[in-house]
Write a protein that holds these residues in place. Sequence first.
Motif, PDB file in Angstrom:
ATOM      1  N   GLY A  73       0.699  -1.163  -0.011  1.00 42.73           N
ATOM      2  CA  GLY A  73       0.043  -0.079   0.131  1.00 42.73           C
ATOM      3  C   GLY A  73       0.752   1.064  -0.067  1.00 42.73           C
ATOM      4  O   GLY A  73       0.555   2.247  -0.631  1.00 42.73           O
ATOM      5  N   MET A 115      -3.915  -0.210   8.734  1.00 41.22           N
ATOM      6  CA  MET A 115      -4.700   0.126   7.116  1.00 41.22           C
ATOM      7  C   MET A 115      -5.491   1.147   6.935  1.00 41.22           C
ATOM      8  O   MET A 115      -5.762   1.646   6.091  1.00 41.22           O
ATOM      9  N   GLN A 129      -6.932   1.510   1.798  1.00 40.54           N
ATOM     10  CA  GLN A 129      -6.094   1.724   0.719  1.00 40.54           C
ATOM     11  C   GLN A 129      -6.934   2.109  -0.423  1.00 40.54           C
ATOM     12  O   GLN A 129      -6.408   3.360  -1.231  1.00 40.54           O
ATOM     13  N   HIS A 175      -0.423   6.034   7.633  1.00 39.78           N
ATOM     14  CA  HIS A 175       0.086   4.713   7.151  1.00 39.78           C
ATOM     15  C   HIS A 175       1.302   4.083   8.148  1.00 39.78           C
ATOM     16  O   HIS A 175       1.359   2.950   8.359  1.00 39.78           O
TER      17      HIS A 175
END
Length: 208
Positions: A70, A130, A137, A163
Amino acid sequence: MTTTTRRRLAATTAVLALAATLTACSNADEPASESPAAQESASSEETGEATEHNAADVEFAQMMIVHHQGALEMAELAVERASADEVRTLAERIAAAQGPEIELMSSWLVTWDEELAADAEHGGMDHGGMDMDGMDQGEAMAALSELEGVEFDRKFLELMVAHHRGATEMAQTQLAEGADPDALALARSIRDDQNAEITEMENLLRNL
């Protein structure tokens, strides 16, 4: 030579012979002295230092691979779109660091005979941070794709800070629960490097 002198020489010879015999016996009874390296090796065998991975190591590698992928996706977009040189340079550095780490963790999973990555759809993309400012994402990439110039730079930095914080949380969990020495070393490196980058990005945000 007088009789007295001969007696003294004979006595001295006998004493020396006895000393030599005792020394030889002593050396035969005592084990040979080991080198420091040999002693250290023996000590390691006695303590039985753990070198095998555990479930925490596997989860760390699987989820950090997804997490790094990601970050790579975001960083590659920033290399193309960032308006500030400092932001572009940071994105290039993130991509350069995390690509090899993905390869390293993938090699561990192959060696351990484990799945290469956790299922992102069912494993929970929110795992380990995440979720970035309320976005997963896909949503984060969609939001970035609509921006340009300074607006893009600011949004990229804000999302990458969130992140990175997720990555440092995952690394801290690994340090508390993991067993594999290499995985622990990588977790420590990720924690330290990404905390430093968080500080760098926060400083950039204040100056944009």
